[in-house]
Scaffold this active site. Sequence first.
Site, short mmCIF file in Angstrom:
data_model
loop_
_atom_site.label_atom_id
_atom_site.label_comp_id
_atom_site.label_asym_id
_atom_site.label_seq_id
_atom_site.Cartn_x
_atom_site.Cartn_y
_atom_site.Cartn_z
N ALA A 196 43.15 54.93 52.51
CA ALA A 196 43.58 53.64 53.09
C ALA A 196 43.66 53.74 54.62
O ALA A 196 44.46 53.06 55.24
CB ALA A 196 44.93 53.24 52.52
N ALA A 197 42.82 54.60 55.21
CA ALA A 197 42.92 54.80 56.66
C ALA A 197 41.97 53.92 57.45
O ALA A 197 42.07 53.83 58.67
CB ALA A 197 42.68 56.27 56.99
N ARG B 235 36.73 43.69 59.93
CA ARG B 235 36.22 42.36 59.55
C ARG B 235 37.27 41.42 58.97
O ARG B 235 37.02 40.25 58.77
CB ARG B 235 35.04 42.51 58.58
CG ARG B 235 33.76 42.91 59.28
CD ARG B 235 32.67 43.24 58.31
NE ARG B 235 32.87 44.56 57.71
CZ ARG B 235 32.18 45.02 56.67
NH1 ARG B 235 31.27 44.26 56.09
NH2 ARG B 235 32.42 46.22 56.20
N GLN C 43 45.68 60.41 58.66
CA GLN C 43 44.35 60.79 59.14
C GLN C 43 44.21 60.16 60.52
O GLN C 43 43.97 58.96 60.63
CB GLN C 43 43.25 60.27 58.19
CG GLN C 43 41.86 60.76 58.56
CD GLN C 43 40.76 59.98 57.85
OE1 GLN C 43 40.94 58.85 57.42
NE2 GLN C 43 39.60 60.61 57.74
N ASN D 183 27.29 53.84 44.15
CA ASN D 183 28.57 54.55 44.11
C ASN D 183 29.69 53.57 44.43
O ASN D 183 29.69 52.94 45.48
CB ASN D 183 28.52 55.68 45.15
CG ASN D 183 29.86 56.37 45.32
OD1 ASN D 183 30.60 56.54 44.35
ND2 ASN D 183 30.16 56.77 46.54
N ASN E 70 36.24 43.57 52.28
CA ASN E 70 36.00 43.85 53.70
C ASN E 70 36.37 42.68 54.59
O ASN E 70 36.54 42.85 55.79
CB ASN E 70 34.54 44.23 53.93
CG ASN E 70 34.21 45.54 53.26
OD1 ASN E 70 34.93 46.52 53.41
ND2 ASN E 70 33.14 45.57 52.49
N ARG F 105 67.69 25.71 44.91
CA ARG F 105 67.63 26.90 45.77
C ARG F 105 68.42 28.06 45.16
O ARG F 105 69.11 27.90 44.15
CB ARG F 105 68.17 26.51 47.15
CG ARG F 105 67.20 25.55 47.88
CD ARG F 105 67.83 25.01 49.14
NE ARG F 105 68.35 26.08 49.97
CZ ARG F 105 69.31 25.93 50.88
NH1 ARG F 105 69.87 24.74 51.08
NH2 ARG F 105 69.72 26.95 51.60
N LYS G 188 72.23 24.48 45.81
CA LYS G 188 72.25 25.86 46.29
C LYS G 188 73.55 26.48 45.84
O LYS G 188 74.60 25.86 45.95
CB LYS G 188 72.16 25.88 47.82
CG LYS G 188 71.98 27.26 48.40
CD LYS G 188 72.74 27.46 49.71
CE LYS G 188 74.23 27.47 49.47
NZ LYS G 188 75.05 27.78 50.65
N ASN H 236 79.21 13.45 36.08
CA ASN H 236 78.17 12.56 36.59
C ASN H 236 78.31 12.48 38.11
O ASN H 236 79.34 12.06 38.61
CB ASN H 236 78.32 11.18 35.95
CG ASN H 236 77.07 10.35 36.20
OD1 ASN H 236 76.51 10.37 37.30
ND2 ASN H 236 76.62 9.62 35.19
C1 UD1 Z 1 31.74 54.49 50.80
C2 UD1 Z 1 30.84 55.50 50.13
C3 UD1 Z 1 29.63 54.79 49.50
C4 UD1 Z 1 30.11 53.75 48.52
C5 UD1 Z 1 31.08 52.78 49.21
C6 UD1 Z 1 31.71 51.88 48.19
C7 UD1 Z 1 31.00 57.56 51.42
C8 UD1 Z 1 30.40 58.40 52.47
N1 UD1 Z 1 30.38 56.44 51.11
O1 UD1 Z 1 31.01 53.91 51.85
O2 UD1 Z 1 28.82 55.74 48.81
O3 UD1 Z 1 29.01 53.02 48.02
O4 UD1 Z 1 32.15 53.51 49.84
O5 UD1 Z 1 32.45 50.90 48.84
O6 UD1 Z 1 32.01 57.93 50.86
N2 UD1 Z 1 38.35 55.73 54.63
C9 UD1 Z 1 39.36 56.53 55.14
N3 UD1 Z 1 39.08 57.37 56.17
C10 UD1 Z 1 37.84 57.48 56.70
C11 UD1 Z 1 36.83 56.67 56.17
C12 UD1 Z 1 37.11 55.81 55.13
O7 UD1 Z 1 40.51 56.47 54.69
O8 UD1 Z 1 37.67 58.28 57.63
C13 UD1 Z 1 38.67 54.83 53.52
C14 UD1 Z 1 38.51 53.37 53.89
O9 UD1 Z 1 39.73 52.82 54.32
C15 UD1 Z 1 38.06 52.77 52.57
C16 UD1 Z 1 37.32 53.87 51.88
O10 UD1 Z 1 37.74 55.06 52.49
O11 UD1 Z 1 39.16 52.41 51.76
C17 UD1 Z 1 35.81 53.71 52.01
O12 UD1 Z 1 35.46 53.70 53.35
P1 UD1 Z 1 34.28 52.81 53.89
O13 UD1 Z 1 34.12 53.03 55.33
O14 UD1 Z 1 34.45 51.43 53.38
O15 UD1 Z 1 33.07 53.54 53.14
P2 UD1 Z 1 31.60 53.00 53.05
O16 UD1 Z 1 30.89 53.41 54.26
O17 UD1 Z 1 31.60 51.60 52.64
CA CA Z 2 33.36 49.80 52.20
#
Ligand code: UD1
Ligand code: CA
Length: 461
Positions: A9-10, A15, A77, A171, A229, A335, A353, A379
């Site tokens: 979740a980093a 977008r 991270q 993937n 996204n 409320r 309330k 009433n």
């Molecule tokens: C990644 C996959 C890709 C897959 C796609 C699905 C890799 C290299 N690629 O690509 O094969 O089809 O997801 O959506 O794994 N994140 C971090 N730290 C980082 C980078 C990412 O926490 O340094 C987290 C992002 O917040 C996100 C997830 O990892 O939740 C995926 O990152 P994102 O940049 O969306 O990966 P894609 O390039 O889309």
């Molecule tokens: Ca993605």
Amino acid sequence: MSLEVIILAAGQGTRMKSRLPKVLHAIAAKPMLGHVMETAAKLSPIATHVVVGHGGDLLRSYLDSSSNNRSLNVVEQTEQLGTGHAVDQAIPQVATDSVALILYGDVPLTQLQTLQDLVVRAEQGSLALLTVELTNPTGYGRIVRDAQHQVVAIVEQKDASEAELTIREINTGIMALPAAWLKQWLPQLSSDNAQGEYYLTDIIAMAAAAERRIEAIHPASEQEVQGVNNRLQLAELERWYQLQQAQHWMTEGVTLADPARVDFRGDIRIGQDVSLDINVILEGRVVIGDNVSIGANSVIKDSSVASGTVIKPHSMLDETLVGENCDIGPFARLRPGTVLANNAKIGNFVETKKTIVGEGSKINHLSYVGDATLGRGVNVGAGTITCNYDGVNKFQTEIGDHAFIGSNTSLVAPVQVGAGATTGAGSTITKAIEADTLGVSRGRQVNLKGWQRPQKKSEPL
Ligand code: UD1
Ligand code: CA
């Protein structure tokens, strides 16, 4: 084998064009990260690691407030160097003899069953990948298989050859595998690729080279693995989620005037033969009994409504307990702290309330009743106001059984109206009224015979 969950979740989520971290944007009023955490918790992992970066403080405070899970571990991270790098931040704290399940915080709606399938395969000694075939695979990592149809690698869009770009199996990013393998392979990742990132996906080729079993499984529906996204994708997933909820409740015996125009946002329970008209929103912890009907554009939040009650259109209930066979609305606003006993009636433009309304009591029109206790069979006439607030403190109004509050009465709290007592219409009641007594406080009417209306003065020249 014990399970540990790693949630990525980093990412920044540029977008979304938002100050809020992407994973805190909500589906059905719950942050996406909350959906992921909730589903993961059902797998009973021994630990859940959340990798945070952008908006880390906001994520931490959300996680602190939403989860009493002591096995939660928030990992920072500081630089987003790729998914492999992200997992590598958590992996030192993952037990070597466990199975690791990797989830994305921005893929909120993966079903429990799908994750269970992945984990079972990893426990049996496979690298289990969640993949899906898409008509338009653009942007995703592609699943590369050999002549025997075995998965041998994942190649990212930006690194793919012409031929690899035609592969439609992608993937999803979600996978499960023995943690020991991650510990072995993550240090071998390189950032020598089109994006200069440490790709988690490069471990697939390493697994193939080491002749580890790689299994791909598929979700029941595409939306389960849909990432978010931007706000368009967020809205699409919200609609899909709502339609699933609507279908669920219809199969459970709830009538929906239009399954596309009702929203379920929270922990909802609904009895049989309930009907929900269009644009009803049920939010938070809501319990609806049997044979309840809820009118159009009503919002019921953190409330319970017992059997047989009718809520007419445009009503709003918040932290309210409603008894059986009550009649509410249209345009009622109940409320927090409102409690209605059975057969109570709250009519149009009535606000309550912290008020207890006894059995069969009625507040039918245009009233504000706050910090009050009403007995049975009371009433309350139109336009009644409890003056419960002196600008600093709140005071109680107590109204006994079968009292009759005349229209346009102001009840200046603290004040008591005894059982069977009456207030004269238009009275301002500042003193307690004993049982079976009339309280009236208003100027006496005077009728002047032969009184002349003022005449219009002639304009001065
Ligand atoms: C990644 C996959 C890709 C897959 C796609 C699905 C890799 C290299 N690629 O690509 O094969 O089809 O997801 O959506 O794994 N994140 C971090 N730290 C980082 C980078 C990412 O926490 O340094 C987290 C992002 O917040 C996100 C997830 O990892 O939740 C995926 O990152 P994102 O940049 O969306 O990966 P894609 O390039 O889309
Ligand atoms: Ca993605």
